[in-house]
Scaffold this motif. Structure first.
Motif, PDB file in Angstrom:
ATOM      1  N   THR A   1      -4.736  -4.561  -3.633  1.00  0.00           N
ATOM      2  CA  THR A   1      -3.827  -4.139  -2.556  1.00  0.00           C
ATOM      3  C   THR A   1      -3.370  -5.342  -1.736  1.00  0.00           C
ATOM      4  O   THR A   1      -2.194  -5.468  -1.391  1.00  0.00           O
TER       5      THR A   1
ATOM      6  N   ARG B   1      -0.838  -7.280  -3.571  1.00  0.00           N
ATOM      7  CA  ARG B   1       0.434  -6.529  -3.571  1.00  0.00           C
ATOM      8  C   ARG B   1       1.164  -6.714  -2.239  1.00  0.00           C
ATOM      9  O   ARG B   1       2.389  -6.759  -2.189  1.00  0.00           O
TER      10      ARG B   1
ATOM     11  N   TYR C   1       0.823  -1.214   0.000  1.00  0.00           N
ATOM     12  CA  TYR C   1       0.000   0.000   0.000  1.00  0.00           C
ATOM     13  C   TYR C   1       0.858   1.266   0.000  1.00  0.00           C
ATOM     14  O   TYR C   1       0.443   2.321   0.503  1.00  0.00           O
TER      15      TYR C   1
END
Lengths: 165, 395
Positions: B204, B207, B128
């Motif tokens: 997110t 990730r 993030y």
């Protein structure tokens, strides 16, 4: 920083923190960590064989894996005076220096065997092997300074005192 | 400057930074968990200051050995409790979840901020846009006192992504593939930026999975960038995500990677889904997708470990817990679970594990001879159903 002279223990590449100090040993009393040094390396029987002042010599990426500071503490408490490796994992390298265990990047593992005696001059960046002198990279001033204080905490304590005047 | 340099320059109050520069950065949070906090507390008291730099920005979290598996583990909790009360800092001590998930759910730092945690998987927050620096206990103690961290500005390697992932390929497969490319030490002390239009394939949470394992590749900072190509990097490699297949890391290194296809058919005795790598709701969705219509193979011990209570509550609300339990799997309390070999699902030399965790070193989960394979939740769940390593079906 004085020269460090000692008997060599040769290890391989990618020695990870689970080998240096396995997860189960982290729940043991801090003072006993030395008896678990390298307990995760099968057949090495390190904690019984290591003597005060011994030097670990390893290949690349020594100390990879967990951030557990117990790993360098265990080596230091077992009597290890210096770790020399071709390269170090970042957190292990910083942890070792922060607790006052010198670590030094030099590619020596192929030139040495268990029991050889070497002498390292961290300031000049020289290591004396049985076969002769090897030139390596001198330690940075910042790292030497931390080691001279005996680790990060004594250094910060001194710096904060200085700031206060 | 590249994105990492821009962020570090702000944190250090410098106009410009370059690789190799020593800088002193302001940090937004510093935290430690039940394995690293006891030493950090001991070291903090040695410094001799009478307060932490900002009580709102210092956190302690019990996640590694919760509930306490040993008397010593419980003593550590009390040490943390004493410290938290003395200095007025927040302590999570009731099994709320894994430190990196709680940082995300409850303390979300803003892109470009720096958080410092005494844990190697601090890099998870790169998912993030936050710079996460994993440190040891002593450095965390120093950061608690000063609110600063000394860093050397790293060289940066860029991965520029194009293409779209196949439906059975996930963030985990991608980061394992990077391990296959770079090995354990190519990225040591370097920064890694993942950019390009292909980043849209990853939510997110995905990730966060990718960044989580950056530390397995030796990387100092792992960060997602933007669609734009970063300038001022040491090296750029392009990857077409459409070519990526499900990946698996074989014993005993996270970078000992092959296609799952190449390992298909190997009998499995335990499957673990969870950890700071893959214990989020999107991961559980992949598990439920498989277990909804197929039970876990009778020879497989399947453990599901949500990364936080918030994740577990969402699973309950969706009815997923019942599906998982009815299929024969066991849901453990939120936390680190068996990932690092201290409790809750240790293995013997006869075990072959498929796990969504981050490390498969010898002895990581118990026996030095136990074999751990690392894979995505989809691959792990498909393998749990089949009783052997299995490529998950495309959806």
């Amino acid at each position: 920083m004085d020269k460090i002279k000692g008997r060599v223990f040769v290890l391989g590449d990618d020695v990870d923190t689970d080998q240096i100090l396995p997860g189960y040993a982290m729940a043991e009393p801090f003072e006993q960590l030395g008896t678990y040094a390298m307990a995760g390396a099968p057949g090495l029987d390190f904690a019984k064989r290591v003597q005060k002042g011994d030097i670990l010599v390893a290949g690349r990426n020594f100390g990879c894996g967990s951030s557990r500071e117990q790993a360098p503490h265990a080596l230091k408490m077992a009597g290890v005076s210096l770790v020399v490796a071709k390269s170090f994992a970042r957190i292990f390298r910083r942890n070792a220096i922060n607790i006052g265990l010198p670590v030094y990047a030099a590619d020596l593992s192929d030139q040495l065997k268990d029991g050889d005696i070497i002498e390292a001059d961290l300031v000049l960046g020289e290591v004396r092997l049985p076969a002769g002198m090897v030139k390596a990279v001198p330690m940075s001033e910042n790292v030497l300074k931390t080691l001279e204080y005996g680790g990060l905490i004594p250094r910060i304590r001194a710096e904060l005192r200085k700031e206060k005047g | 400057m590249n994105l990492i340099e821009k962020y570090l320059a702000i944190a250090a109050g410098e106009e410009e930074v370059r690789p190799g520069m020593d800088i002193r950065c302001d940090i937004s949070y510093v935290a430690a968990h039940d394995v690293t906090a006891p030493i950090a507390i001991r070291q903090f008291e040695e410094i001799g200051v009478d307060s932490v730099f900002d009580p709102e920005k210092v956190l302690l979290i019990v996640d590694h050995i919760y509930p306490a598996a040993t008397e010593k583990a419980r003593k550590s909790v009390w040490e943390m409790d004493d410290f938290a009360k003395k200095y007025g800092v927040k302590l999570y001590k009731s099994g709320q979840g894994v430190i990196h998930q709680l940082m995300y759910e409850n303390h979300q730092a803003k892109p470009g901020e720096i958080i410092v945690i005494a844990d190697s998987h601090t890099c998870t927050c790169g998912g993030y846009g936050v710079i996460g620096i994993g440190v040891g206990s002593t450095e965390a103690a120093a950061a608690m006192a000063t609110g600063k961290l000394d860093l050397e500005v790293p060289q940066v390697v860029q991965i520029y992504l194009t293409g779209k992932l196949k439906s059975n390929v996930f963030g985990k497969d991608f980061i394992l593939h990077l391990g296959e490319i770079f090995g354990t030490d190519y990225l040591t002390d370097k920064g890694l930026i993942i950019s390009g239009p292909g980043i849209d394939c990853f939510s997110t949470e995905e990730r966060m999975t990718v960044c989580n394992m950056g530390t397995e590749l030796g990387s100092m900072i792992t960060l997602f960038g933007t669609h734009a190509r970063e300038t001022d990097v040491e090296e750029t490699r392009e990857i077409d995500l459409s070519l990526l297949e499900p990946k698996i890391a074989k014993p005993y290194s996270p970078v000992n990677v092959s296609d799952v296809k190449a390992m298909e058919g190997l009998p499995v005795t335990q499957v673990v889904v969870g950890s700071c790598t893959n214990g989020r709701l999107n991961d559980m969705e992949q598990v439920v997708r498989q277990l909804r219509s197929h039970p876990v193979h009778p020879d497989v011990n399947m453990l599901v470990v949500p990364s936080s209570k918030t994740v577990l509550e969402a699973m309950e609300q969706k009815g997923w817990c019942k599906i998982i339990r009815d299929a024969g799997a066991t849901i453990l309390n939120p936390g680190c679970g068996p990932c690092f070999g201290a409790h809750e699902g240790l293995v013997s030399e006869r075990d072959v594990v498929v796990s969504t965790t981050n490390r498969n070193f010898p002895g990581r989960m118990g026996s030095i001879k136990g074999q751990i394979y690392l894979a995505s939740p989809a691959t792990a769940a498909a393998s749990a159903v089949a009783g052997k390593i299995m490529v998950p079906a495309e959806q």
